[in-house]
Design a protein around this motif. Sequence first.
Motif, short mmCIF file in Angstrom:
data_model
loop_
_atom_site.label_atom_id
_atom_site.label_comp_id
_atom_site.label_asym_id
_atom_site.label_seq_id
_atom_site.Cartn_x
_atom_site.Cartn_y
_atom_site.Cartn_z
N SER A 168 -2.34 4.62 2.37
CA SER A 168 -2.38 4.63 3.84
C SER A 168 -2.65 6.02 4.40
O SER A 168 -3.08 6.17 5.55
CB SER A 168 -1.04 4.10 4.39
N ASN A 169 -2.44 7.10 3.56
CA ASN A 169 -2.64 8.46 4.06
C ASN A 169 -3.73 9.18 3.25
O ASN A 169 -4.87 9.26 3.67
CB ASN A 169 -1.32 9.24 4.01
N GLN A 183 -5.89 2.34 -3.19
CA GLN A 183 -5.86 2.53 -1.75
C GLN A 183 -4.52 3.14 -1.34
O GLN A 183 -3.49 2.85 -1.96
CB GLN A 183 -6.11 1.21 -1.02
N CYS A 232 0.84 -1.20 0.00
CA CYS A 232 0.00 0.00 0.00
C CYS A 232 0.88 1.26 0.00
O CYS A 232 1.73 1.44 0.89
CB CYS A 232 -0.90 -0.02 1.24
N GLY A 241 -6.41 6.13 4.29
CA GLY A 241 -6.40 6.06 5.75
C GLY A 241 -6.83 7.35 6.42
O GLY A 241 -7.42 7.32 7.52
N LYS A 242 -6.54 8.54 5.77
CA LYS A 242 -6.86 9.81 6.43
C LYS A 242 -7.83 10.66 5.61
O LYS A 242 -8.80 11.21 6.16
CB LYS A 242 -5.58 10.59 6.70
N SER A 260 -8.43 1.41 6.33
CA SER A 260 -7.08 0.86 6.20
C SER A 260 -6.93 0.11 4.88
O SER A 260 -7.91 -0.37 4.29
CB SER A 260 -6.78 -0.07 7.36
N CYS A 261 -5.70 0.02 4.44
CA CYS A 261 -5.41 -0.80 3.25
C CYS A 261 -5.74 -2.27 3.55
O CYS A 261 -5.57 -2.73 4.69
CB CYS A 261 -3.94 -0.67 2.86
#
Length: 489
Positions: free
Chosen positions: A445-446, A443, A426, A464-465, A487-488
Amino acid sequence: MHKLLFSVFACFLSISVFSQSRLIRGEFYWDTDPGFGQGLALADLDSLQSIDSTLLINVVDLSPGNHVLYVRFKDDENNWSQSYAQNVMIAPENYNPGEEPKDVRKLEYYWDNGTPAQLSVNGVTDYEFTNEIPTNELGSGNHLLNYRVKDAYGFWSVWQSKSVFIDAEAPGINIAKIEYFIGSDPGLDMATSVSFTPVSSADVSAGFEALTAGLPQGQNIITIRAKDAEGNWSAFYRASFDNDDSYTLNAGTISPASFCAGAGISVPFTKTGEFDPDKNKFKLQLSDASGNNFTDLSTTVNGNNLQANLPEIINEGNGYKVRVVSTLPYMKSVSSTTLTIKTEPTGFMSGSQTITFGSSTTIYVNISGSLPATAVVAGQTYTINSTPHPINVSPTVTTHYPITSINNGCGTGSIVGGPVVITVPCPINITHGTGTLPSNIYQASNTIVSQKKAINTDLSYTAGKSIILSAGFEASGSKVFRAQIGSCF
């Protein structure tokens, strides 16, 4: 009940010089002489001077195998003739004279006046086989090999003999050539050559079918000879055979010429001559993939066609041959058609690996069995003409690529192993500028930032954010756009 039908003609001459006696008694016995007058009586001779009669004799008490029947006569002066002997073979209850000869099971032999020895033979069906017979203890010179064979019924053949010259001191010299001719000798090195194996040895094996087309009717003689590497020719080996051109057998062309393993095959054939339906069998034989080494197929006759099923388990190939065979007389004809035999495919995937986000890679479909074939991999159908077959992929997330079906026209094949797995770690952030996007999953993570257009495509964003859809982004049409914080996976 075993019965034997035989015909006897007896002419008895008197031991007196001046008179001719008449026959008053005839008797027969099996194997062991019970004594004069103790045999089984023949019909009343009524003082005959000769007898010509056919008798039906009960042999139910005789064991299967070889026996000797003796017949003798007594004249009106009480003089007995010598016993006339006839070898008789008694068949077992399960013997069927109309079927093909049973397999050869044993070979018995002895040299000169030696002690017989036996060799096992594994199921030879056509009475043509090769066995190695030891000669280590024989000295140089001419020797006589005596031999006979036993079949699955337990019957032994008559003894046969062959003269063999042994040169115990001579070194082994490689055989360079084997040739044969039928009829007149065309001269050394001018006859028909025969292939043999191994090609460089003093001890070789050769099997061949002699060409008989155009030979005269009746008995013919075939002569075989060999030459060694020093140019020395062997003695002749000769055998006689009958050629009857009133019989012909010809295999026709086969259509279609491509078959799947286990499929039915029909071969047309023509024949001339009166083949005895009780003694002769027509059958098909299939070669190996190189067109050699024919083996029987279970065959049925349907008019002018012979039909059989190809073996279920067989190597694929495009050099197979089929021939038509008759057993009495023994004849064979190879069809001019060369067959292709295909087998069901077996497939598996290869190429599992880890790539970086945004990269492409290649995975492979591997197939054993006949091609072309079609394979379904991860929902996509591919035509496979060679193996391994490459497929280029560009996954944006970790993706599994299974092969779910495979077919080459001979049935659905089997699949071995699991899917290829392409692992995509990811990324932290993804930025999509202007333009359009195909259906895919993304996808990060941020954060994901996108100005792309998703028109009639299935598009999924997971971050993720945050997910920022900037000016110019568009999702339209009948497909699904999904954006989610998570989440990934």
